[in-house]
Design a protein around this motif. Sequence first.
Motif, short mmCIF file in Angstrom:
data_model
loop_
_atom_site.label_atom_id
_atom_site.label_comp_id
_atom_site.label_asym_id
_atom_site.label_seq_id
_atom_site.Cartn_x
_atom_site.Cartn_y
_atom_site.Cartn_z
N ILE A 1 -3.45 4.58 3.90
CA ILE A 1 -3.11 5.11 5.23
C ILE A 1 -4.11 4.62 6.27
O ILE A 1 -3.74 4.34 7.41
CB ILE A 1 -3.03 6.65 5.18
N GLN A 2 -5.38 4.48 5.88
CA GLN A 2 -6.37 3.92 6.81
C GLN A 2 -6.01 2.49 7.19
O GLN A 2 -6.13 2.10 8.36
CB GLN A 2 -7.76 3.97 6.20
N PRO B 1 4.04 14.60 3.58
CA PRO B 1 3.52 13.36 4.16
C PRO B 1 2.22 12.94 3.47
O PRO B 1 1.53 13.78 2.88
CB PRO B 1 3.25 13.74 5.62
N PRO B 2 1.90 11.66 3.52
CA PRO B 2 0.64 11.22 2.93
C PRO B 2 -0.53 11.78 3.72
O PRO B 2 -0.41 12.07 4.91
CB PRO B 2 0.71 9.70 3.04
N THR B 3 -1.64 11.95 3.06
CA THR B 3 -2.84 12.44 3.74
C THR B 3 -3.91 11.37 3.70
O THR B 3 -4.12 10.71 2.67
CB THR B 3 -3.37 13.73 3.08
N ALA B 4 -4.56 11.18 4.83
CA ALA B 4 -5.66 10.22 4.90
C ALA B 4 -6.84 10.81 4.13
O ALA B 4 -7.14 12.00 4.25
CB ALA B 4 -6.03 9.95 6.34
N ARG B 5 -7.46 9.97 3.34
CA ARG B 5 -8.63 10.39 2.58
C ARG B 5 -9.84 9.65 3.08
O ARG B 5 -9.72 8.66 3.80
CB ARG B 5 -8.41 10.10 1.09
N SER B 6 -11.00 10.11 2.69
CA SER B 6 -12.25 9.44 3.00
C SER B 6 -12.87 8.97 1.69
O SER B 6 -13.75 9.64 1.13
CB SER B 6 -13.21 10.37 3.74
N PRO B 7 -12.39 7.84 1.18
CA PRO B 7 -12.89 7.39 -0.12
C PRO B 7 -14.34 6.92 -0.03
O PRO B 7 -14.79 6.44 1.02
CB PRO B 7 -11.96 6.23 -0.47
N GLU C 1 0.83 -1.21 0.00
CA GLU C 1 0.00 0.00 0.00
C GLU C 1 0.86 1.26 0.00
O GLU C 1 0.62 2.19 -0.78
CB GLU C 1 -0.93 0.00 1.22
N LEU C 2 1.85 1.32 0.90
CA LEU C 2 2.69 2.51 0.99
C LEU C 2 3.56 2.69 -0.24
O LEU C 2 3.78 3.81 -0.71
CB LEU C 2 3.54 2.47 2.26
N PHE C 3 4.08 1.61 -0.78
CA PHE C 3 4.90 1.65 -1.98
C PHE C 3 4.07 2.17 -3.15
O PHE C 3 4.52 3.06 -3.91
CB PHE C 3 5.45 0.26 -2.28
N THR C 4 2.87 1.65 -3.30
CA THR C 4 1.99 2.08 -4.38
C THR C 4 1.65 3.56 -4.24
O THR C 4 1.61 4.31 -5.22
CB THR C 4 0.72 1.22 -4.41
N ASN C 5 1.43 4.01 -3.01
CA ASN C 5 1.16 5.43 -2.76
C ASN C 5 2.36 6.27 -3.21
O ASN C 5 2.19 7.30 -3.87
CB ASN C 5 0.87 5.65 -1.28
N SER C 6 3.57 5.84 -2.85
CA SER C 6 4.76 6.57 -3.29
C SER C 6 4.86 6.62 -4.81
O SER C 6 5.22 7.65 -5.39
CB SER C 6 6.03 5.92 -2.71
N LEU C 7 4.54 5.51 -5.46
CA LEU C 7 4.62 5.45 -6.92
C LEU C 7 3.73 6.48 -7.60
O LEU C 7 4.06 6.99 -8.68
CB LEU C 7 4.20 4.08 -7.42
N GLN C 8 2.60 6.79 -6.98
CA GLN C 8 1.66 7.74 -7.59
C GLN C 8 2.22 9.16 -7.63
O GLN C 8 1.79 9.96 -8.45
CB GLN C 8 0.34 7.73 -6.83
N TYR C 9 3.16 9.46 -6.74
CA TYR C 9 3.58 10.86 -6.59
C TYR C 9 5.05 11.11 -6.84
O TYR C 9 5.47 12.26 -6.85
CB TYR C 9 3.22 11.35 -5.18
#
Length: 141
Positions: free
Chosen positions: A112-113, A96-102, A53-61
């Motif tokens: 992040i959740q 830093p990553p931000t928590a979203r409310s999908p 999850e964290l790796f994929t998040n980094s890849l997006q940005y």
Amino acid sequence: MVGLTEAESIYAEWTFPAEPDAVRTARHAVRDTLDVWRLDHHVRDSAVLLVSELFTNSLQYTSGPIGVRLAVVSVCPAGLPGAALLVEVSDPLPDPPTARSPGPDDEGGRGIQLVACSARRWGTRRGKTGKTVWFELPLPG
């Protein structure tokens, strides 16, 4: 790379290119290392999921390298008992990553959740050239 430091009994770290195929490579590296360390399979599976999850998040940005580090730590602050697996995912972006409310139909936004719900503790810290998102998973015993 696997090694030892005074504060940790054992650690492993890798740097991966910011490419989609590297997520799979990172998952395998984490899984294989935790198997060699003979850690509980629930801890292993949680660590693999959260790293993904964290790796994929980094890849997006980011387009820079993504680091993954694992360490078994025996000193737990704030009165938390026992040893823990410390996992860190680093990238060159300072934000830093931000928590979203999908919404229920959104395909992303839950990483992040998942970390917050699964880890004993988690957080972020800025480095010289980016940030690290870290989490701890308690080890049985």
